[in-house]
Design an enzyme around this catalytic site. Structure first.
Site, PDB file in Angstrom:
ATOM      1  N   TYR A 155       3.212  11.408  -9.235  1.00 26.23           N
ATOM      2  CA  TYR A 155       2.703  10.721  -8.045  1.00 26.23           C
ATOM      3  C   TYR A 155       2.720   9.205  -8.242  1.00 26.23           C
ATOM      4  O   TYR A 155       3.152   8.453  -7.357  1.00 26.23           O
ATOM      5  CB  TYR A 155       1.282  11.208  -7.783  1.00 26.23           C
ATOM      6  CG  TYR A 155       0.643  10.700  -6.515  1.00 26.23           C
ATOM      7  CD1 TYR A 155       1.094  11.099  -5.263  1.00 26.23           C
ATOM      8  CD2 TYR A 155      -0.455   9.847  -6.572  1.00 26.23           C
ATOM      9  CE1 TYR A 155       0.485  10.661  -4.097  1.00 26.23           C
ATOM     10  CE2 TYR A 155      -1.084   9.398  -5.420  1.00 26.23           C
ATOM     11  CZ  TYR A 155      -0.602   9.805  -4.187  1.00 26.23           C
ATOM     12  OH  TYR A 155      -1.220   9.358  -3.042  1.00 26.23           O
ATOM     13  N   LYS A 159       4.861   6.501  -6.031  1.00 24.22           N
ATOM     14  CA  LYS A 159       4.177   5.458  -5.266  1.00 24.22           C
ATOM     15  C   LYS A 159       4.490   4.064  -5.803  1.00 24.22           C
ATOM     16  O   LYS A 159       4.537   3.095  -5.036  1.00 24.22           O
ATOM     17  CB  LYS A 159       2.665   5.705  -5.268  1.00 24.22           C
ATOM     18  CG  LYS A 159       2.258   6.982  -4.531  1.00 24.22           C
ATOM     19  CD  LYS A 159       2.708   6.992  -3.075  1.00 24.22           C
ATOM     20  CE  LYS A 159       2.135   8.174  -2.311  1.00 24.22           C
ATOM     21  NZ  LYS A 159       2.550   8.212  -0.893  1.00 24.22           N
TER      22      LYS A 159
END
Length: 248
Positions: A155, A159
């Protein structure tokens, strides 16, 4: 910040932060395209809320990790309302695990939805925006992409990649009156946070300087500003909306 009649497409717009963004942009007079992948009922409810607020909306199904779905999504949006002028790349998932235990599938699925979909949707939208010489691309990132977090390597990588993507595309299209920005929320009260164990919630809140989780409307407010003419001189930025977590 009125933006009467402009067309805004929100990926993952049927619930949580995406839902709040759809309602915020509708309140600013925009026509809304609610993208969803599987929850048709939730998307229909957002459309109903938008229409009750006096704007127009349509729900369109598409898996935004698939190129053919994205092309169909933007074609259908254009057929419904005309050129997409505002794109909010909100769709995303988490599949947390320590790296030594992370499967290939968990890495790939998170990167596909949280980063690849942004590439596919932005490429489709930019073509329309450049022709119209006006546009807003707003990517929903995460404070995790700015500072990392254990158990979230997939993640965080996606991001963090979103920040570099935002800055690069912003430079490419600035001369065409198209801005590209990233909003990086901290911990916001959505279904994901609701499912966290109570002791973990307390651990998180103890480290957020303002001492609470954010609300979806606190994210949608900054998105509404970035989508407006008032933000025409802001581009290539990653704006943390996190109660001070990134500085703690």
């Amino acid at each position: 910040m009125a933006s009467d009649g402009r067309v805004a497409l929100i990926t993952g717009g049927s619930r949580g932060i995406g839902r709040a963004i759809a309602l915020q942009l509708a309140s600013q007079g925009m026509r809304i395209v609610v993208n969803y992948v599987s929850n048709a009922d939730a998307a229909a409810e957002v459309v109903k809320r938008v229409e009750e607020a006096g704007s127009q909306a349509v729900a369109l199904q598409a898996d935004v990790t698939r190129g053919e779905d994205v092309e169909r999504l933007f074609a259908q949006a254009a057929e419904a309302f005309g050129s997409v002028e505002i794109l909010v790349n909100n769709a995303g998932i988490i599949k947390d695990s320590l790296l030594m235990r992370m499967s290939d599938e968990d890495w790939d699925s998170v990167v596909d939805l949280d980063l690849r979909s942004v590439f596919l949707c932005t490429r489709a939208a930019i073509r329309m925006m450049v022709r119209g010489r006006w546009g807003r691309v707003i990517n929903i990132g995460s404070v995790v992409g700015l500072r990392g977090n254990q158990g979230q390597a997939n993640y965080a990588a996606a991001k963090a990649g979103l920040v570099g993507f935002t800055q690069s595309v912003a430079k490419e299209v600035a001369s065409r009156n198209v801005t590209v920005n990233c909003v990086a929320p901290g911990y916001v009260e959505t279904d994901i946070v609701e499912d966290l164990p109570q002791e973990l919630k307390k651990y998180i809140m103890d480290r957020v300087p303002v001492g609470r989780f954010g609300q979806p409307e606190e994210i949608s407010g900054i998105v509404g500003f970035l989508a407006s003419d008032a933000a025409s001189y802001i581009t290539g930025q990653a704006i943390a909306v996190d109660g001070g977590l990134v500085i703690s």
